[in-house]
Scaffold this motif. Structure first.
Motif, PDB file in Angstrom:
ATOM      1  N   ILE A  93       0.743  -1.179  -0.246  1.00  0.00           N
ATOM      2  CA  ILE A  93       0.025  -0.061  -0.119  1.00  0.00           C
ATOM      3  C   ILE A  93       1.036   1.242  -0.017  1.00  0.00           C
ATOM      4  N   GLU A  94       2.087   1.035   0.551  1.00  0.00           N
ATOM      5  CA  GLU A  94       2.978   2.305   0.624  1.00  0.00           C
ATOM      6  C   GLU A  94       3.439   2.561  -0.963  1.00  0.00           C
ATOM      7  N   LYS A  95       3.571   1.676  -1.503  1.00  0.00           N
ATOM      8  CA  LYS A  95       4.122   1.665  -3.126  1.00  0.00           C
ATOM      9  C   LYS A  95       2.850   2.107  -3.872  1.00  0.00           C
ATOM     10  N   HIS A  96       1.841   1.656  -3.783  1.00  0.00           N
ATOM     11  CA  HIS A  96       0.856   1.808  -4.823  1.00  0.00           C
ATOM     12  C   HIS A  96      -0.371   2.732  -4.312  1.00  0.00           C
ATOM     13  N   GLY A  97      -0.717   2.623  -2.887  1.00  0.00           N
ATOM     14  CA  GLY A  97      -1.859   3.230  -2.511  1.00  0.00           C
ATOM     15  C   GLY A  97      -2.901   2.053  -2.139  1.00  0.00           C
ATOM     16  N   VAL A  98      -3.430   2.351  -0.924  1.00  0.00           N
ATOM     17  CA  VAL A  98      -4.406   1.373  -0.363  1.00  0.00           C
ATOM     18  C   VAL A  98      -5.704   1.416  -1.721  1.00  0.00           C
ATOM     19  N   ASP A  99      -6.211   2.460  -2.114  1.00  0.00           N
ATOM     20  CA  ASP A  99      -7.269   2.432  -2.782  1.00  0.00           C
ATOM     21  C   ASP A  99      -7.176   1.485  -4.256  1.00  0.00           C
ATOM     22  N   LYS A 100      -6.058   2.077  -4.838  1.00  0.00           N
ATOM     23  CA  LYS A 100      -5.504   1.402  -5.940  1.00  0.00           C
ATOM     24  C   LYS A 100      -5.531  -0.098  -6.066  1.00  0.00           C
ATOM     25  N   LEU A 101      -4.845  -0.415  -4.764  1.00  0.00           N
ATOM     26  CA  LEU A 101      -4.683  -2.237  -4.405  1.00  0.00           C
ATOM     27  C   LEU A 101      -6.157  -2.800  -3.883  1.00  0.00           C
ATOM     28  N   TYR A 102      -6.717  -2.097  -3.092  1.00  0.00           N
ATOM     29  CA  TYR A 102      -7.892  -2.636  -2.451  1.00  0.00           C
ATOM     30  C   TYR A 102      -9.209  -1.948  -2.870  1.00  0.00           C
ATOM     31  N   GLY A 103      -9.091  -1.400  -3.964  1.00  0.00           N
ATOM     32  CA  GLY A 103     -10.435  -1.011  -4.466  1.00  0.00           C
ATOM     33  C   GLY A 103     -11.425  -2.159  -5.120  1.00  0.00           C
ATOM     34  N   ASP A 104     -11.457  -1.970  -6.501  1.00  0.00           N
ATOM     35  CA  ASP A 104     -12.162  -3.357  -7.031  1.00  0.00           C
ATOM     36  C   ASP A 104     -11.275  -4.156  -7.261  1.00  0.00           C
ATOM     37  N   GLU A 105     -11.667  -5.377  -7.652  1.00  0.00           N
ATOM     38  CA  GLU A 105     -10.667  -6.162  -7.976  1.00  0.00           C
ATOM     39  C   GLU A 105     -10.113  -6.289  -9.329  1.00  0.00           C
ATOM     40  N   ALA A 106     -10.419  -5.719 -10.478  1.00  0.00           N
ATOM     41  CA  ALA A 106      -9.956  -5.559 -11.561  1.00  0.00           C
ATOM     42  C   ALA A 106      -8.531  -4.560 -11.371  1.00  0.00           C
ATOM     43  N   GLN A 107      -8.783  -3.469 -10.540  1.00  0.00           N
ATOM     44  CA  GLN A 107      -7.477  -2.885 -10.106  1.00  0.00           C
ATOM     45  C   GLN A 107      -6.352  -3.486  -9.726  1.00  0.00           C
ATOM     46  N   VAL A 108      -6.686  -4.358  -8.581  1.00  0.00           N
ATOM     47  CA  VAL A 108      -5.891  -5.443  -8.144  1.00  0.00           C
ATOM     48  C   VAL A 108      -5.050  -6.110  -9.133  1.00  0.00           C
ATOM     49  N   GLU A 109      -5.831  -6.877 -10.033  1.00  0.00           N
ATOM     50  CA  GLU A 109      -5.079  -7.651 -10.904  1.00  0.00           C
ATOM     51  C   GLU A 109      -4.226  -7.023 -11.874  1.00  0.00           C
ATOM     52  N   ASP A 110      -4.692  -5.592 -12.215  1.00  0.00           N
ATOM     53  CA  ASP A 110      -3.861  -4.869 -12.982  1.00  0.00           C
ATOM     54  C   ASP A 110      -2.498  -4.467 -12.059  1.00  0.00           C
ATOM     55  N   VAL A 111      -2.616  -4.263 -11.012  1.00  0.00           N
ATOM     56  CA  VAL A 111      -1.170  -3.964 -10.179  1.00  0.00           C
ATOM     57  C   VAL A 111      -0.410  -5.098 -10.082  1.00  0.00           C
ATOM     58  N   ILE A 112      -1.094  -6.137  -9.873  1.00  0.00           N
ATOM     59  CA  ILE A 112      -0.236  -7.659  -9.632  1.00  0.00           C
ATOM     60  C   ILE A 112       0.460  -8.006 -10.949  1.00  0.00           C
ATOM     61  N   GLY A 113      -0.205  -7.522 -12.055  1.00  0.00           N
ATOM     62  CA  GLY A 113       0.632  -7.782 -13.484  1.00  0.00           C
ATOM     63  C   GLY A 113       1.669  -6.851 -13.514  1.00  0.00           C
TER      64      GLY A 113
END
Length: 562
Positions: A93-113
């Motif tokens: 969350i410190e790298k990417h922000g909690v909203d970007k990571l733990y918002g909707d699931e699509a955003q999470v998958e994008d960040v993981i990729g």
């Protein structure tokens, strides 16, 4: 630039040789011109005929008590979180922000990729390689968060400037004056200082400047300027920032440099019985070259060295203390009883209870530098999107420096001095390192050799960290650029040689005064900006809670993919 720096360093030798021959004259002249400043900073307010309190100590402790209460005992509530942050539990969350990571699931998958892509690219490069775009590999995985170093590196870089001679020599001096009870008040000062470190280091990240190449400039100079401007006190902020910058530059040349080199050289020449006027000079040259190799690389090089040196040297010192305490474990409860009784009675020490309290709090506050503002400069370079995350990490510094290391030193001295073998409480000593060495040698024969090495390593790490502090103040005053960098580094390295070569008196008094003068503008600014710190703490706490809730609800944890 590296060759130029080393060449100019050796040109300083004739200057130092001249300084050696005139050191006494330099000291007298320096005292004549700077004595008033030293007296003003360390002026003691007389509360009675028996005791006086330095006003700067009142500001330090008063500020620490205010921050402890205002932030609802963050020194306790944030303690466990601090270790979790250092371990990297909330790195995602410190790298990417909690909203970007733990918002909707699509955003999470994008960040993981994107993270997986970064890791794949990183695995193809060796440590320190450059990417085609000019990025440094050390930070390639953290480009979503501004900063140059990790939480652990920032912590060790700041610790390296505080853990040192104060823990070895300063504790012995405090015990000689205030007795065992001074230890209790040392611990109290460390506990309160945790809140000060949290506050100033949060602001250091909040108001830092980040250049296009990722270089970070931070510390009280920046939060005094930008933070107070937001509150409509821009004029006051500029004045306080300039004063702080001047003080930190002066402190970096003296207490953070010459004093360290001087004490390290003294211990080295004494251990090996080296005589002759040039022994200190040669030692100073070697030390300056080693310091130059590190500081040429900036904060990343400094952090990479301190993250190895600080845990190593502190570990050896603490291990030796633990061996002594274990060998005398039946006396530990007696030692704590002396500490407790002395803390609230004075045990006949001059000044009684208040005298003991002053000595303990003074040593604790001066050892961990909480409230001085120096640590905020190192911590401002951390990689994170949440300023309060580094503030929470920073509160570990006074705990490690004062509550753990200073207390261990005190216990070793008290236990080995039960019969008054080498020290009489209430009679001030001057050579604190020697007394501590006697205490350790009484249980571990010839440990004074290891202690000398520790003193040199402590001095070395303190110098490289203070070079960064002073450099930031120098750039704030004179601008950013290669020439500016070179001038400061040459001056700093010259002072390393000078400090190791000549006797220091008034010069060190003045530089110490410069360090503690930093307290005034820093505490004023941090108190005024306390509401900003509270908002940043709430923001980071909410981010942590949001991540924990997402995990409990079964959301994807990005850490599993890193």
């Amino acid at each position: 630039m590296n060759k130029k720096l080393l060449s100019l360093l050796f040109l300083a030798v004739p200057i130092v040789t001249f300084a050696q021959s005139t050191s006494d004259k330099i000291d007298v002249v320096f005292k004549d011109y700077t004595g008033w400043f030293v007296d003003a900073i360390f002026y003691e307010i007389p509360f009675s005929e028996t005791f006086q309190i330095p006003w700067v100590l009142i500001v330090l402790v008063g500020g620490a008590l205010y921050f402890t209460l205002y932030f609802k005992f963050i020194n306790i509530t944030g303690f466990v979180t601090a270790f979790q942050v250092v371990k990297g539990k909330y790195e995602d969350i410190e790298k990417h922000g909690v909203d970007k990571l733990y918002g909707d699931e699509a955003q999470v998958e994008d960040v993981i990729g994107s993270i997986n892509d970064e890791n794949e690219n990183a695995s193809e490069k060796s440590f320190g390689d450059q990417t085609p775009g000019g990025d440094v590999f050390e930070t390639i995985r953290d480009e979503s968060a501004e900063g140059e170093v990790s939480h652990f590196q920032a912590l060790t870089a700041a610790l390296s400037a505080t853990v040192g001679l104060g823990n070895i020599a300063g504790v012995a001096v405090a015990l000689s004056i205030g007795g065992p009870g001074a230890t209790f008040w040392m611990i109290v000062a460390g506990f309160l200082g945790m809140a000060s470190k949290f506050a100033e280091c949060t602001l250091g990240v909040k108001y830092r400047d980040v250049d296009a190449d990722g270089t970070v400039y931070g510390g009280p100079m920046y939060y005094l300027t930008k933070g107070l401007k937001e509150k409509g006190a821009g004029g006051l902020g500029k004045v306080l920032a300039v004063l702080f910058a001047i003080f930190v530059v002066g402190g970096s040349f003296g207490g953070g440099n010459m004093f360290q080199a001087n004490q390290a050289a003294a211990q080295f020449t004494k251990l090996f019985d080296l005589t002759g006027g040039n022994a200190g000079l040669y030692f100073g040259i070697v030390m300056a070259v080693l310091v130059a190799v590190v500081i040429i690389g900036g904060i990343k090089r400094i952090a990479s060295v301190t993250e190895k040196v600080v845990p190593f040297m502190a570990g050896i010192y603490v291990l030796a203390a633990l061996i002594i305490l274990f060998a005398n474990f039946t006396l530990i409860d007696d030692a704590f009883m002396l500490i407790y009784e002395g803390a609230f009675s004075g045990l006949g020490i001059a000044g009684g209870l208040v005298g003991v309290m002053i000595q303990g709090i003074r040593r604790g506050a001066f050892s961990n530098e909480a409230g001085v503002g120096s640590a905020a400069i190192a911590h401002s370079a951390v990689r994170t999107k949440y300023p309060a995350s580094e503030g929470i990490v920073a509160l570990l510094e006074p705990f490690i420096d004062t509550v753990i290391i200073c207390t261990m030193t005190a216990l070793v001295i008290i236990i080995t001095n039960f019969d008054g073998q080498f020290m009489q409480y209430g009679v001030e000593i001057k050579e604190g390192v020697e007394l501590t060495a006697i205490a350790f040698d009484s249980v571990i024969p010839h440990f004074s050799i290891v202690l000398t090495i520790a003193v040199i390593l402590f001095a070395f790490s303190t110098m490289i960290s203070w070079s960064y502090y002073g450099m930031q103040g120098w750039k704030f005053l004179f601008g950013k650029g290669k020439i500016t960098d070179l001038v400061y580094k040459v001056l700093f390295l010259m002072f390393v040689i000078v400090g190791a070569s000549i006797s220091l008196g008034a010069v060190i008094d003045f530089s110490d005064a410069m360090i503690f003068a930093m307290v005034v503008p820093n505490i004023i600014g941090v108190v005024m900006l306390s509401p900003v710190i509270k908002r940043e703490l709430a923001k980071y706490t909410n981010a942590i809670n949001k991540k924990e809730e997402a995990i409990e609800d079964g959301a994807i944890d990005v850490n599993d993919h890193m």
